[in-house]
Write a protein that holds these residues in place. Structure first.
Motif, PDB file in Angstrom:
ATOM      1  N   TYR A   1       0.816  -1.216   0.000  1.00 35.32           N
ATOM      2  CA  TYR A   1       0.000   0.000   0.000  1.00 35.32           C
ATOM      3  C   TYR A   1       0.851   1.267   0.000  1.00 35.32           C
ATOM      4  O   TYR A   1       0.313   2.365   0.124  1.00 35.32           O
ATOM      5  N   GLY A   2       2.162   1.107  -0.134  1.00 33.47           N
ATOM      6  CA  GLY A   2       3.039   2.268  -0.177  1.00 33.47           C
ATOM      7  C   GLY A   2       3.357   2.790   1.211  1.00 33.47           C
ATOM      8  O   GLY A   2       2.884   2.277   2.230  1.00 33.47           O
ATOM      9  N   LEU A   3       4.157   3.834   1.234  1.00 35.41           N
ATOM     10  CA  LEU A   3       4.579   4.423   2.502  1.00 35.41           C
ATOM     11  C   LEU A   3       3.380   4.922   3.302  1.00 35.41           C
ATOM     12  O   LEU A   3       3.335   4.764   4.531  1.00 35.41           O
ATOM     13  N   GLY A   4       2.402   5.527   2.616  1.00 34.68           N
ATOM     14  CA  GLY A   4       1.225   6.034   3.321  1.00 34.68           C
ATOM     15  C   GLY A   4       0.467   4.932   4.039  1.00 34.68           C
ATOM     16  O   GLY A   4       0.052   5.092   5.195  1.00 34.68           O
ATOM     17  N   GLY A   5       0.285   3.792   3.384  1.00 34.78           N
ATOM     18  CA  GLY A   5      -0.407   2.676   4.009  1.00 34.78           C
ATOM     19  C   GLY A   5       0.345   2.116   5.196  1.00 34.78           C
ATOM     20  O   GLY A   5      -0.250   1.777   6.229  1.00 34.78           O
ATOM     21  N   VAL A   6       1.670   2.022   5.053  1.00 28.33           N
ATOM     22  CA  VAL A   6       2.496   1.512   6.149  1.00 28.33           C
ATOM     23  C   VAL A   6       2.410   2.441   7.354  1.00 28.33           C
ATOM     24  O   VAL A   6       2.208   1.993   8.500  1.00 28.33           O
ATOM     25  N   LEU A   7       2.562   3.739   7.115  1.00 27.49           N
ATOM     26  CA  LEU A   7       2.507   4.701   8.218  1.00 27.49           C
ATOM     27  C   LEU A   7       1.143   4.696   8.893  1.00 27.49           C
ATOM     28  O   LEU A   7       1.050   4.728  10.128  1.00 27.49           O
ATOM     29  N   LEU A   8       0.082   4.662   8.102  1.00 29.38           N
ATOM     30  CA  LEU A   8      -1.257   4.673   8.671  1.00 29.38           C
ATOM     31  C   LEU A   8      -1.481   3.460   9.568  1.00 29.38           C
ATOM     32  O   LEU A   8      -1.973   3.586  10.705  1.00 29.38           O
ATOM     33  N   ALA A   9      -1.113   2.274   9.071  1.00 33.96           N
ATOM     34  CA  ALA A   9      -1.302   1.055   9.859  1.00 33.96           C
ATOM     35  C   ALA A   9      -0.478   1.091  11.132  1.00 33.96           C
ATOM     36  O   ALA A   9      -0.970   0.765  12.230  1.00 33.96           O
ATOM     37  N   ALA A  10       0.779   1.504  11.023  1.00 36.36           N
ATOM     38  CA  ALA A  10       1.668   1.523  12.189  1.00 36.36           C
ATOM     39  C   ALA A  10       1.200   2.539  13.230  1.00 36.36           C
ATOM     40  O   ALA A  10       1.150   2.236  14.435  1.00 36.36           O
ATOM     41  N   LEU A  11       0.849   3.739  12.776  1.00 36.89           N
ATOM     42  CA  LEU A  11       0.445   4.784  13.719  1.00 36.89           C
ATOM     43  C   LEU A  11      -0.878   4.454  14.398  1.00 36.89           C
ATOM     44  O   LEU A  11      -1.071   4.753  15.585  1.00 36.89           O
ATOM     45  N   LEU A  12      -1.788   3.829  13.663  1.00 30.59           N
ATOM     46  CA  LEU A  12      -3.055   3.422  14.274  1.00 30.59           C
ATOM     47  C   LEU A  12      -2.830   2.361  15.354  1.00 30.59           C
ATOM     48  O   LEU A  12      -3.461   2.404  16.419  1.00 30.59           O
ATOM     49  N   LEU A  13      -1.935   1.420  15.072  1.00 28.19           N
ATOM     50  CA  LEU A  13      -1.624   0.409  16.081  1.00 28.19           C
ATOM     51  C   LEU A  13      -0.953   1.041  17.301  1.00 28.19           C
ATOM     52  O   LEU A  13      -1.241   0.668  18.442  1.00 28.19           O
ATOM     53  N   GLY A  14      -0.065   2.004  17.064  1.00 27.78           N
ATOM     54  CA  GLY A  14       0.566   2.695  18.175  1.00 27.78           C
ATOM     55  C   GLY A  14      -0.439   3.466  19.019  1.00 27.78           C
ATOM     56  O   GLY A  14      -0.386   3.440  20.248  1.00 27.78           O
ATOM     57  N   ALA A  15      -1.378   4.126  18.342  1.00 30.68           N
ATOM     58  CA  ALA A  15      -2.421   4.863  19.057  1.00 30.68           C
ATOM     59  C   ALA A  15      -3.310   3.918  19.854  1.00 30.68           C
ATOM     60  O   ALA A  15      -3.684   4.211  21.002  1.00 30.68           O
ATOM     61  N   ALA A  16      -3.654   2.770  19.258  1.00 29.69           N
ATOM     62  CA  ALA A  16      -4.502   1.792  19.950  1.00 29.69           C
ATOM     63  C   ALA A  16      -3.797   1.246  21.187  1.00 29.69           C
ATOM     64  O   ALA A  16      -4.404   1.105  22.261  1.00 29.69           O
ATOM     65  N   SER A  17      -2.520   0.935  21.047  1.00 31.82           N
ATOM     66  CA  SER A  17      -1.757   0.440  22.189  1.00 31.82           C
ATOM     67  C   SER A  17      -1.695   1.489  23.295  1.00 31.82           C
ATOM     68  O   SER A  17      -1.894   1.178  24.480  1.00 31.82           O
ATOM     69  N   GLY A  18      -1.436   2.729  22.919  1.00 29.91           N
ATOM     70  CA  GLY A  18      -1.403   3.797  23.909  1.00 29.91           C
ATOM     71  C   GLY A  18      -2.749   4.011  24.576  1.00 29.91           C
ATOM     72  O   GLY A  18      -2.820   4.275  25.783  1.00 29.91           O
ATOM     73  N   ALA A  19      -3.824   3.892  23.802  1.00 30.59           N
ATOM     74  CA  ALA A  19      -5.165   4.062  24.358  1.00 30.59           C
ATOM     75  C   ALA A  19      -5.474   2.992  25.393  1.00 30.59           C
ATOM     76  O   ALA A  19      -6.077   3.267  26.438  1.00 30.59           O
ATOM     77  N   VAL A  20      -5.041   1.767  25.111  1.00 28.26           N
ATOM     78  CA  VAL A  20      -5.261   0.674  26.069  1.00 28.26           C
ATOM     79  C   VAL A  20      -4.495   0.944  27.359  1.00 28.26           C
ATOM     80  O   VAL A  20      -5.046   0.823  28.464  1.00 28.26           O
ATOM     81  N   GLY A  21      -3.233   1.309  27.217  1.00 29.41           N
ATOM     82  CA  GLY A  21      -2.443   1.614  28.407  1.00 29.41           C
ATOM     83  C   GLY A  21      -3.002   2.799  29.175  1.00 29.41           C
ATOM     84  O   GLY A  21      -3.096   2.769  30.412  1.00 29.41           O
TER      85      GLY A  21
END
Length: 323
Positions: A98-118
């Protein structure tokens, strides 16, 4: 009042003044001295090729340290950032198409989700931050290894590789990204209502509740920011190394980030965030590692030096708080 009493009072005042100056400006003075020592020992240290190497290594640590500084400012701690780096790394091969944009979006969303849980565990369940993020660290690291198939994978996505290796005006692009994030973090803390709320919550959480501050929202937000910055660091690490290896990437990054924050003057007791000090702290620790490594000092001795620096920085911070 006797002469001895006056002399003792003067010594106490001088000691307090010295500790305050050490807390405020010690990291900057130490950074300058260390840089001069590094150049004196090896003049090639200031060559642009070496500076680029140091900046490549510094950028991910600085990104994580910025998020950690915000969390510590609320009298918390985030031990999950290294695991979030690994989780972000694990999704890079999956979304490379999905290109750099897709990679960044997926990674940042996972980071945000992890932070939200914590953040939710701390804000709503009222679990101690060190316990909440420790459990998250273990779980997220395991999830990252499962996602990546328990093996390192080569990354060939050109956008990700460019992000981790490209330079702008001779400076690594990832260093520019870290610098922009540092500037935005400083503005967030100094110039926004949220920044003032963050400091107030860290200074006295109970008073924050009683005064009507959105304590839970502030806590969740800082952990989300920490997770997003850690995920961004994970993508940069993968881009620079051209490999996704969640079993090893991000290991001890939480300790490096905490060290940079503490050395930079942000107290572990919360109530204050020193963004510029965090940048200086990250630079200082990177310089120490670089100098010792270039002179063939074993890693174990480097760790001892870093441990001594942490103890001294925490002692200075506690002494100032007591005064």
């Amino acid at each position: 009042m006797s002469t001895n009493t006056l002399a003792w009072s003067g010594l106490t005042a001088d000691r307090t003044r010295m500790l305050r100056l050490l807390q405020e400006y010690g990291v900057y003075a130490a950074l300058v001295v260390l840089f001069l020592v590094a150049v004196g020992l090896d003049t090639s240290f200031v060559e642009m090729s070496n500076i680029r190497v140091q900046l490549f290594q510094l950028a991910p640590t600085l990104l994580v340290a910025l998020g950690m500084a915000l969390v510590i400012g609320t009298e918390g701690i985030d031990l999950s950032v290294g695991a979030v780096i690994a989780l972000a790394a694990s999704v890079v091969p999956l979304y490379a198409g999905y290109g750099l944009g897709g990679v960044l979006l997926a990674a940042l969303l996972l980071g945000a989700a992890s932070g939200a849980v914590g953040g939710a565990m701390v804000a709503f369940a009222r679990i101690q931050p060190i316990v909440a993020t420790l459990s998250l660290m273990i779980g997220v690291r395991g999830l990252a290894e499962i996602v990546n198939g328990n093996s390192a994978k080569a990354v060939t996505q050109s956008g990700v590789l460019a992000l981790g290796s490209r330079t702008v005006a001779g400076i690594p692009e990832m260093a520019w990204i870290a610098a922009v994030c540092a500037l935005l973090t400083g503005l967030l803390v100094r110039r926004t209502t949220f920044g003032r709320q963050l400091v107030a919550v860290g200074d006295n959480r109970r008073a924050g509740w009683l005064s009507g501050l959105p304590v839970r929202r502030v806590l969740i937000t800082v952990y989300v920011i920490s997770g997003v910055l850690a995920a961004l660091a994970g993508v940069l690490v993968v881009g620079h190394g051209a490999e996704a290896d969640p079993a090893n990437q991000g290991l001890n990054m939480e300790l490096n980030a905490i060290t940079a924050v503490v050395v930079g003057g942000t107290p572990l007791s919360g109530g204050r965030v020193r963004v510029l000090g965090t940048v200086a702290g990250a630079l200082f620790m990177q310089l120490i590692t670089a100098v010792l490594t270039q002179h063939n000092v074993h890693t174990s001795y480097t760790q001892i030096v870093e441990a001594a620096i942490i103890c001294f920085a925490v002692y200075a911070s506690q002494e100032r708080g007591t005064r």
